[in-house]
Design a protein around this motif. Structure first.
Motif, PDB file in Angstrom:
ATOM      1  N   PHE A 148       0.812  -1.219   0.000  1.00  0.00           N
ATOM      2  CA  PHE A 148       0.000   0.000   0.000  1.00  0.00           C
ATOM      3  C   PHE A 148       0.847   1.272   0.000  1.00  0.00           C
ATOM      4  O   PHE A 148       0.350   2.350  -0.273  1.00  0.00           O
ATOM      5  CB  PHE A 148      -0.979   0.019   1.174  1.00  0.00           C
ATOM      6  CG  PHE A 148      -0.314   0.057   2.523  1.00  0.00           C
ATOM      7  CD1 PHE A 148       0.132   1.248   3.058  1.00  0.00           C
ATOM      8  CD2 PHE A 148      -0.131  -1.109   3.252  1.00  0.00           C
ATOM      9  CE1 PHE A 148       0.746   1.291   4.299  1.00  0.00           C
ATOM     10  CE2 PHE A 148       0.478  -1.078   4.495  1.00  0.00           C
ATOM     11  CZ  PHE A 148       0.921   0.124   5.019  1.00  0.00           C
ATOM     12  N   MET A 149       2.149   1.157   0.288  1.00  0.00           N
ATOM     13  CA  MET A 149       3.044   2.307   0.309  1.00  0.00           C
ATOM     14  C   MET A 149       3.520   2.532  -1.126  1.00  0.00           C
ATOM     15  O   MET A 149       4.353   1.796  -1.632  1.00  0.00           O
ATOM     16  CB  MET A 149       4.219   2.049   1.251  1.00  0.00           C
ATOM     17  CG  MET A 149       5.063   3.249   1.571  1.00  0.00           C
ATOM     18  SD  MET A 149       4.322   4.459   2.668  1.00  0.00           S
ATOM     19  CE  MET A 149       4.262   3.612   4.218  1.00  0.00           C
TER      20      MET A 149
ATOM     21  N   VAL B 150       0.655   6.902   0.509  1.00  0.00           N
ATOM     22  CA  VAL B 150      -0.054   5.650   0.717  1.00  0.00           C
ATOM     23  C   VAL B 150      -1.225   5.578  -0.257  1.00  0.00           C
ATOM     24  O   VAL B 150      -1.968   6.547  -0.406  1.00  0.00           O
ATOM     25  CB  VAL B 150      -0.588   5.591   2.173  1.00  0.00           C
ATOM     26  CG1 VAL B 150      -1.517   4.416   2.369  1.00  0.00           C
ATOM     27  CG2 VAL B 150       0.558   5.542   3.146  1.00  0.00           C
TER      28      VAL B 150
ATOM     29  N   MET C 123      -4.625   4.721  -0.670  1.00  0.00           N
ATOM     30  CA  MET C 123      -5.704   4.497   0.291  1.00  0.00           C
ATOM     31  C   MET C 123      -6.596   3.317  -0.093  1.00  0.00           C
ATOM     32  O   MET C 123      -7.142   2.650   0.770  1.00  0.00           O
ATOM     33  CB  MET C 123      -6.540   5.772   0.463  1.00  0.00           C
ATOM     34  CG  MET C 123      -5.791   6.884   1.179  1.00  0.00           C
ATOM     35  SD  MET C 123      -5.238   6.455   2.852  1.00  0.00           S
ATOM     36  CE  MET C 123      -6.797   6.502   3.715  1.00  0.00           C
TER      37      MET C 123
ATOM     38  N   LYS D 242      -4.673   0.321   1.258  1.00  0.00           N
ATOM     39  CA  LYS D 242      -4.609   0.359   2.716  1.00  0.00           C
ATOM     40  C   LYS D 242      -5.948  -0.024   3.338  1.00  0.00           C
ATOM     41  O   LYS D 242      -6.003  -0.668   4.373  1.00  0.00           O
ATOM     42  CB  LYS D 242      -4.167   1.748   3.198  1.00  0.00           C
ATOM     43  CG  LYS D 242      -4.073   1.859   4.699  1.00  0.00           C
ATOM     44  CD  LYS D 242      -3.077   0.878   5.288  1.00  0.00           C
ATOM     45  CE  LYS D 242      -3.092   0.922   6.796  1.00  0.00           C
ATOM     46  NZ  LYS D 242      -2.658  -0.315   7.408  1.00  0.00           N
TER      47      LYS D 242
ATOM     48  N   ALA E 280      -1.950  10.813   1.056  1.00  0.00           N
ATOM     49  CA  ALA E 280      -2.981   9.793   0.863  1.00  0.00           C
ATOM     50  C   ALA E 280      -3.462   9.879  -0.576  1.00  0.00           C
ATOM     51  O   ALA E 280      -4.071  10.875  -0.974  1.00  0.00           O
ATOM     52  CB  ALA E 280      -4.133  10.014   1.829  1.00  0.00           C
TER      53      ALA E 280
ATOM     54  N   TYR F 286     -11.322   1.883  11.671  1.00  0.00           N
ATOM     55  CA  TYR F 286     -10.854   3.052  10.936  1.00  0.00           C
ATOM     56  C   TYR F 286     -11.950   4.110  10.779  1.00  0.00           C
ATOM     57  O   TYR F 286     -11.675   5.222  10.370  1.00  0.00           O
ATOM     58  CB  TYR F 286     -10.388   2.676   9.532  1.00  0.00           C
ATOM     59  CG  TYR F 286      -9.272   1.663   9.450  1.00  0.00           C
ATOM     60  CD1 TYR F 286      -8.449   1.373  10.526  1.00  0.00           C
ATOM     61  CD2 TYR F 286      -9.039   0.985   8.265  1.00  0.00           C
ATOM     62  CE1 TYR F 286      -7.424   0.450  10.420  1.00  0.00           C
ATOM     63  CE2 TYR F 286      -8.011   0.057   8.150  1.00  0.00           C
ATOM     64  CZ  TYR F 286      -7.217  -0.204   9.232  1.00  0.00           C
ATOM     65  OH  TYR F 286      -6.204  -1.118   9.124  1.00  0.00           O
TER      66      TYR F 286
ATOM     67  N   ILE G 102      -5.645   4.503  11.249  1.00  0.00           N
ATOM     68  CA  ILE G 102      -5.445   3.640  10.079  1.00  0.00           C
ATOM     69  C   ILE G 102      -4.086   2.954  10.082  1.00  0.00           C
ATOM     70  O   ILE G 102      -3.951   1.828   9.635  1.00  0.00           O
ATOM     71  CB  ILE G 102      -5.649   4.443   8.777  1.00  0.00           C
ATOM     72  CG1 ILE G 102      -7.119   4.796   8.644  1.00  0.00           C
ATOM     73  CG2 ILE G 102      -5.152   3.691   7.567  1.00  0.00           C
ATOM     74  CD1 ILE G 102      -7.456   5.588   7.414  1.00  0.00           C
ATOM     75  N   PHE G 103      -3.079   3.623  10.599  1.00  0.00           N
ATOM     76  CA  PHE G 103      -1.721   3.107  10.505  1.00  0.00           C
ATOM     77  C   PHE G 103      -1.222   2.565  11.843  1.00  0.00           C
ATOM     78  O   PHE G 103      -1.449   3.162  12.876  1.00  0.00           O
ATOM     79  CB  PHE G 103      -0.772   4.195   9.995  1.00  0.00           C
ATOM     80  CG  PHE G 103      -1.179   4.723   8.658  1.00  0.00           C
ATOM     81  CD1 PHE G 103      -0.875   4.018   7.506  1.00  0.00           C
ATOM     82  CD2 PHE G 103      -1.892   5.899   8.542  1.00  0.00           C
ATOM     83  CE1 PHE G 103      -1.278   4.482   6.271  1.00  0.00           C
ATOM     84  CE2 PHE G 103      -2.298   6.374   7.310  1.00  0.00           C
ATOM     85  CZ  PHE G 103      -1.987   5.660   6.169  1.00  0.00           C
TER      86      PHE G 103
ATOM     87  N   GLU H  30       3.999   0.886  10.723  1.00  0.00           N
ATOM     88  CA  GLU H  30       3.791   1.570   9.444  1.00  0.00           C
ATOM     89  C   GLU H  30       4.187   3.038   9.542  1.00  0.00           C
ATOM     90  O   GLU H  30       4.795   3.590   8.623  1.00  0.00           O
ATOM     91  CB  GLU H  30       2.325   1.427   9.015  1.00  0.00           C
ATOM     92  CG  GLU H  30       1.962   0.003   8.641  1.00  0.00           C
ATOM     93  CD  GLU H  30       0.477  -0.239   8.552  1.00  0.00           C
ATOM     94  OE1 GLU H  30       0.100  -1.293   8.011  1.00  0.00           O
ATOM     95  OE2 GLU H  30      -0.323   0.593   9.019  1.00  0.00           O
TER      96      GLU H  30
END
Length: 180
Positions: A47-48, A62, A64, A67, A97, A127, A147-148, A152
């Motif tokens: 996701f990164m 990221v 989204m 993620k 994002a 989330y 979220i992280f 992360e």
């Protein structure tokens, strides 16, 4: 009296991922950028997406969709990067994002925001800060601070350190005022 009522209004930046509409508290948003060149970094989570150069600072980006457990989308002319500030254990991390499109800044009264659903949500309920409504469409309000994971965010801080760190960007530079 009018001033007290204004304090109770929450502002959110709405954006899309697929056919879903999401929102972030405007207080966590620094700015919105058009899609720019993203440098992929090896050995980072899928996701990164990588890092971008934001006024001389490396800012991790990221995806989204990935993620939040959605399928990968295609970048389009509407794809944007929302620069957000995430707080975890009293420290702040600046991240980008990647979203399908940014819609608008939207105001909601706290009493119109419903709690996150216990089941049936397309994304992890942890989330979700709540559910709002605009006309006949539901808006999923995301809590960007949840979220992280710590790991992360550590990766993001390490990536940001590559370009001198984005923690020194002044808040609200090129803010989202254009979307208000």
């Amino acid at each position: 009296m009018a001033d007290e009522a204004l304090k109770d209004i929450n502002q959110f930046l709405t954006f899309t991922l697929g056919k879903e509409i999401f929102a972030l508290d405007i207080g966590t948003v620094r700015e919105v950028l058009e899609l720019t060149s993203i440098t992929k970094i090896p050995r980072t989570p899928e996701f990164m997406r990588g890092v971008i150069n934001l006024r001389g600072h490396a800012v991790p980006v990221v995806d989204m969709r990935l993620k939040l457990g959605m399928s990968k989308g295609e970048d389009t002319v509407d794809t944007c990067i929302i620069i957000v500030e995430i707080e975890f254990d009293g420290e702040f991390t600046v991240m980008g994002a990647l979203v399908d499109s940014v819609r608008e800044v939207f105001e909601m009264m706290p009493d119109t925001i419903e709690p996150a659903p216990k089941m049936g949500a397309a994304i992890n309920a942890e989330y979700i800060k709540g559910m709002g409504r605009q006309n006949e469409q539901f808006i999923i309000i995301i809590d960007i601070n949840k979220i992280f994971s710590a790991e992360e965010l550590a990766i993001a801080k390490e990536l940001a350190g590559m370009g001198g760190g984005a923690d020194h960007l002044s808040p609200q530079e090129d803010s989202v005022a254009a979307y208000a």
